[in-house]
Design an enzyme around this catalytic site. Structure first.
Site, mmCIF file in Angstrom:
data_model
loop_
_atom_site.group_PDB
_atom_site.id
_atom_site.type_symbol
_atom_site.label_atom_id
_atom_site.label_comp_id
_atom_site.label_asym_id
_atom_site.label_seq_id
_atom_site.Cartn_x
_atom_site.Cartn_y
_atom_site.Cartn_z
ATOM 1 N N ASP A 99 42.978 33.378 30.521
ATOM 2 C CA ASP A 99 44.063 32.962 29.626
ATOM 3 C C ASP A 99 45.304 32.412 30.327
ATOM 4 O O ASP A 99 46.412 32.493 29.797
ATOM 5 C CB ASP A 99 44.462 34.161 28.760
ATOM 6 C CG ASP A 99 44.786 35.390 29.607
ATOM 7 O OD1 ASP A 99 45.095 35.226 30.796
ATOM 8 O OD2 ASP A 99 44.726 36.516 29.080
ATOM 9 N N GLU A 121 35.203 35.501 30.314
ATOM 10 C CA GLU A 121 36.133 36.435 29.686
ATOM 11 C C GLU A 121 36.641 35.859 28.357
ATOM 12 O O GLU A 121 37.834 35.868 28.035
ATOM 13 C CB GLU A 121 37.312 36.800 30.598
ATOM 14 C CG GLU A 121 37.959 38.132 30.258
ATOM 15 C CD GLU A 121 39.098 38.513 31.202
ATOM 16 O OE1 GLU A 121 40.209 38.004 31.041
ATOM 17 O OE2 GLU A 121 38.862 39.339 32.105
ATOM 18 N N GLU A 135 49.694 33.923 26.882
ATOM 19 C CA GLU A 135 48.250 34.040 27.137
ATOM 20 C C GLU A 135 47.406 34.079 25.862
ATOM 21 O O GLU A 135 46.273 33.600 25.856
ATOM 22 C CB GLU A 135 47.972 35.282 27.994
ATOM 23 C CG GLU A 135 48.390 35.151 29.456
ATOM 24 C CD GLU A 135 49.868 35.452 29.713
ATOM 25 O OE1 GLU A 135 50.605 35.713 28.738
ATOM 26 O OE2 GLU A 135 50.287 35.430 30.882
ATOM 27 N N HIS A 210 54.339 42.542 35.859
ATOM 28 C CA HIS A 210 54.660 41.127 36.104
ATOM 29 C C HIS A 210 54.688 40.260 34.859
ATOM 30 O O HIS A 210 54.932 39.071 34.925
ATOM 31 C CB HIS A 210 53.632 40.525 37.066
ATOM 32 C CG HIS A 210 52.281 40.343 36.423
ATOM 33 N ND1 HIS A 210 51.374 41.363 36.322
ATOM 34 C CD2 HIS A 210 51.711 39.281 35.832
ATOM 35 C CE1 HIS A 210 50.289 40.927 35.703
ATOM 36 N NE2 HIS A 210 50.474 39.665 35.380
ATOM 37 N N ARG A 212 55.468 38.151 31.519
ATOM 38 C CA ARG A 212 56.646 37.455 30.973
ATOM 39 C C ARG A 212 57.362 38.249 29.883
ATOM 40 O O ARG A 212 58.578 38.299 29.837
ATOM 41 C CB ARG A 212 56.194 36.136 30.339
ATOM 42 C CG ARG A 212 56.385 34.952 31.221
ATOM 43 C CD ARG A 212 56.076 33.658 30.495
ATOM 44 N NE ARG A 212 56.208 32.566 31.429
ATOM 45 C CZ ARG A 212 55.424 32.375 32.476
ATOM 46 N NH1 ARG A 212 54.432 33.203 32.708
ATOM 47 N NH2 ARG A 212 55.617 31.358 33.299
ATOM 48 N N HIS A 243 55.048 41.745 42.533
ATOM 49 C CA HIS A 243 54.543 40.387 42.281
ATOM 50 C C HIS A 243 55.517 39.351 42.846
ATOM 51 O O HIS A 243 56.729 39.592 42.876
ATOM 52 C CB HIS A 243 54.410 40.232 40.763
ATOM 53 C CG HIS A 243 53.571 39.075 40.317
ATOM 54 N ND1 HIS A 243 54.008 37.774 40.345
ATOM 55 C CD2 HIS A 243 52.308 39.030 39.822
ATOM 56 C CE1 HIS A 243 53.066 36.975 39.873
ATOM 57 N NE2 HIS A 243 52.008 37.716 39.548
HETATM 58 C C1 UD1 Z 1 50.366 34.103 35.828
HETATM 59 C C2 UD1 Z 1 49.684 34.047 34.459
HETATM 60 C C3 UD1 Z 1 49.445 35.449 33.941
HETATM 61 C C4 UD1 Z 1 48.697 36.285 34.963
HETATM 62 C C5 UD1 Z 1 49.453 36.257 36.277
HETATM 63 C C6 UD1 Z 1 48.644 37.006 37.306
HETATM 64 C C7 UD1 Z 1 50.281 32.146 33.032
HETATM 65 C C8 UD1 Z 1 51.095 31.654 31.913
HETATM 66 N N1 UD1 Z 1 50.531 33.376 33.466
HETATM 67 O O1 UD1 Z 1 51.678 34.646 35.667
HETATM 68 O O2 UD1 Z 1 48.660 35.366 32.765
HETATM 69 O O3 UD1 Z 1 48.641 37.612 34.494
HETATM 70 O O4 UD1 Z 1 49.598 34.891 36.705
HETATM 71 O O5 UD1 Z 1 49.395 37.369 38.410
HETATM 72 O O6 UD1 Z 1 49.413 31.436 33.512
HETATM 73 N N2 UD1 Z 1 54.480 32.985 43.082
HETATM 74 C C9 UD1 Z 1 54.475 32.756 44.447
HETATM 75 N N3 UD1 Z 1 53.295 32.868 45.132
HETATM 76 C C10 UD1 Z 1 52.147 33.231 44.527
HETATM 77 C C11 UD1 Z 1 52.161 33.488 43.138
HETATM 78 C C12 UD1 Z 1 53.338 33.354 42.427
HETATM 79 O O7 UD1 Z 1 55.509 32.455 45.043
HETATM 80 O O8 UD1 Z 1 51.123 33.329 45.217
HETATM 81 C C13 UD1 Z 1 55.756 32.839 42.324
HETATM 82 C C14 UD1 Z 1 56.209 31.376 42.227
HETATM 83 O O9 UD1 Z 1 57.604 31.313 42.287
HETATM 84 C C15 UD1 Z 1 55.745 30.978 40.823
HETATM 85 C C16 UD1 Z 1 55.980 32.279 40.080
HETATM 86 O O10 UD1 Z 1 55.578 33.299 40.995
HETATM 87 O O11 UD1 Z 1 56.463 29.886 40.295
HETATM 88 C C17 UD1 Z 1 55.285 32.446 38.772
HETATM 89 O O12 UD1 Z 1 53.910 32.128 38.837
HETATM 90 P P1 UD1 Z 1 53.126 31.768 37.450
HETATM 91 O O13 UD1 Z 1 51.690 31.534 37.783
HETATM 92 O O14 UD1 Z 1 53.837 30.678 36.709
HETATM 93 O O15 UD1 Z 1 53.318 33.072 36.587
HETATM 94 P P2 UD1 Z 1 52.800 34.538 36.782
HETATM 95 O O16 UD1 Z 1 53.880 35.442 36.360
HETATM 96 O O17 UD1 Z 1 52.219 34.731 38.115
HETATM 97 N N1 UDP Z 2 45.767 43.081 42.636
HETATM 98 C C1 UDP Z 2 45.761 42.841 44.018
HETATM 99 N N2 UDP Z 2 46.897 43.133 44.737
HETATM 100 C C2 UDP Z 2 48.022 43.621 44.160
HETATM 101 C C3 UDP Z 2 48.028 43.832 42.753
HETATM 102 C C4 UDP Z 2 46.883 43.537 42.020
HETATM 103 O O1 UDP Z 2 44.760 42.414 44.566
HETATM 104 O O2 UDP Z 2 49.004 43.861 44.880
HETATM 105 C C5 UDP Z 2 44.542 42.742 41.865
HETATM 106 C C6 UDP Z 2 44.071 43.795 40.872
HETATM 107 O O3 UDP Z 2 43.182 44.701 41.476
HETATM 108 C C7 UDP Z 2 43.395 42.947 39.793
HETATM 109 C C8 UDP Z 2 44.179 41.665 39.819
HETATM 110 O O4 UDP Z 2 44.857 41.630 41.073
HETATM 111 O O5 UDP Z 2 42.054 42.636 40.116
HETATM 112 C C9 UDP Z 2 45.143 41.636 38.670
HETATM 113 O O6 UDP Z 2 46.091 40.656 38.869
HETATM 114 P P1 UDP Z 2 47.426 40.609 38.048
HETATM 115 O O7 UDP Z 2 47.855 41.984 37.700
HETATM 116 O O8 UDP Z 2 48.360 39.746 38.821
HETATM 117 O O9 UDP Z 2 47.019 39.768 36.765
HETATM 118 P P2 UDP Z 2 46.405 40.116 35.333
HETATM 119 O O10 UDP Z 2 45.133 40.852 35.521
HETATM 120 O O11 UDP Z 2 47.443 40.872 34.573
HETATM 121 O O12 UDP Z 2 46.206 38.763 34.705
#
Ligand code: UD1
Ligand code: UDP
Length: 378
Positions: A99, A121, A135, A210, A212, A243
């Site tokens: 999602d 999924e 999502e 983490h 939104r 995160h």
């Molecule tokens: C996204 C997904 C959420 C998922 C989450 C998993 C959407 C709308 N949201 O949210 O469903 O649960 O990922 O973690 O798709 N960033 C880094 N390095 C990284 C990852 C993130 O710097 O490796 C920072 C960046 O500033 C980036 C921000 O995190 O712009 C947000 O990342 P984004 O993918 O937009 O949102 P998540 O909160 O990670």
């Molecule tokens: N996870 C990880 N390292 C971390 C936190 C989570 O590898 O520090 C793994 C966790 O075991 C799971 C996945 O990341 O498999 C979940 O990711 P996240 O919580 O970012 O996203 P969501 O599942 O809510 O979309």
């Protein structure tokens, strides 16, 4: 007969973890499949560690991540760049997961190109547009554009049928690939976590948040609840791999930095994280994936959200929906710390999300649909 060209697309950490078993299974069946991998890199560092762990080398890397990116830019970037990938790769099937924004934009892009989409999924729902935001709508779009549906549980199959999908024979009950990934990892990969320096005499509460919809006040409530819990219980420590999203980090580091027995650490690679889950006494989280993984490790999970699209483990009694009210978080966690009967009931290692064979079932189902995919009717 020629091979089925499957383009697997993902962009974030959880998608990578959950798609890795499918890619590995496609690779094992290279007589029947040509496996092409595209990462959008919606996440960068958090994605790359998963690619390394599962030894996945993407054929396309769109490298779209920007610091503090917004939904508009991310969606339009992926939508447009995916057009070129589809034109080059010419797949019979595009596989998307879950999602995320990557899922939304990729499934829409494939739909515009009239290429069949398979949704891994599929069928999760809260029936609430705002929770989780965005999502819930992302996965509805992915399901609406899909031709093959890989649903993790019977409930998700039912949601798909109730949403009006007519072609029910293309809905497959597979289990969740997260269990495949978890088993592949805890059984085979390096899981040393001595560098976290946990105090083995204390009970570990693992925290992640983490989402939104928790930015701002709800996340502040969560942080305040942690401060009070460590104050009231000198036998616990809280570990929070924070995160990389700046909206999370700014709040968390300013509120919890420097507090005794609260350890803020960088996001962990998947193998050490799995190991940390196993060592924890209780997990507090708003993560989707962790809600699915922890029950199979027998660790009680308190979910820091108002709704969940994963009610199965709640029904099994291993997960409890707590929300983000400070007092409620404190009270329920305290009960679990104090009452060994409640704890024993919740730490039941019952897992409703499958037995680690989801990827095999998905790949088998794709093969069964070879004629359908070659006809390009979607
Ligand atoms: C996204 C997904 C959420 C998922 C989450 C998993 C959407 C709308 N949201 O949210 O469903 O649960 O990922 O973690 O798709 N960033 C880094 N390095 C990284 C990852 C993130 O710097 O490796 C920072 C960046 O500033 C980036 C921000 O995190 O712009 C947000 O990342 P984004 O993918 O937009 O949102 P998540 O909160 O990670
Ligand atoms: N996870 C990880 N390292 C971390 C936190 C989570 O590898 O520090 C793994 C966790 O075991 C799971 C996945 O990341 O498999 C979940 O990711 P996240 O919580 O970012 O996203 P969501 O599942 O809510 O979309």
């Amino acid at each position: 007969m020629s091979k089925i060209k499957v383009l697997t697309v993902f962009g974030t950490r959880p998608e990578a973890i959950k798609m890795a078993p499918v890619i590995k299974e496609l690779e094992k069946n290279s007589d029947n499949f040509e496996s092409i991998v595209c990462v959008t890199a919606q996440h960068r560092q958090m994605l790359d560690q998963v690619l390394d762990l599962f030894e996945i080398k993407p054929d396309f890397d769109l490298n779209v991540m920007k610091q503090n990116q917004n939904l508009w830019i991310l969606t339009s970037d992926v939508l447009l760049k995916m057009k070129e990938v589809l034109e080059q790769a010419k797949p019979h099937l595009v596989l998307v997961h879950g999602d995320t924004t990557t899922t939304l934009a990729t499934s829409l892009s494939a739909f515009y190109a009239r290429i069949p989409v398979g949704h891994v999924e599929a069928g999760l729902r809260t029936f609430d547009k705002e929770n989780p935001f965005p999502e819930e709508i992302n996965r509805m779009v992915a399901d609406a554009t899909s031709s093959l549906y890989f649903a993790p549980t019977q409930k998700s199959v039912d949601n798909l049928i109730n949403s009006g999908i007519k072609d029910t024979k293309r809905i497959y009950l597979t289990g969740n690939t997260v269990i495949d990934a978890l088993l592949m990892t805890i059984n085979n990969k390096k899981t040393d976590i001595s560098n976290i320096n946990l105090d083995n005499n204390l009970k570990t509460i693992l925290l992640t948040s983490h989402r939104r919809e928790n930015f701002g006040k709800p996340l502040e409530n969560i942080c305040n609840a942690m401060i009070e819990l460590v104050k009231n219980n000198n036998d616990i420590q809280v570990v929070y791999p924070v995160h990389l999203n700046p909206n999370v980090r700014n709040t968390v580091y300013s509120m919890l930095g420097g507090i005794e027995r609260i350890k803020l650490i960088e996001p962990l690679d998947y193998a050490p994280f799995a190991s940390l889950m196993k060592k924890s006494y209780i997990i507090l989280t708003d993560s989707g994936g962790i809600q699915e993984e922890a029950p199979s490790l027998g660790i009680p999970v308190l979910v820091l959200r108002e709704t969940t699209e994963r009610p199965e483990a709640i029904e099994y009694g291993t997960v409890k929906l707590v929300g983000t009210n400070k007092e409620k978080i404190i009270n329920i966690t305290q009960k679990l710390l104090d009452n060994s009967k409640i704890y024993a009931k919740m730490s039941n290692a019952k897992n409703p999300y499958g037995d680690g064979s989801a990827a095999k079932k998905i790949v088998k189902a794709i093969l069964q649909n070879q004629d359908f995919l070659f006809k390009k009717v979607f």
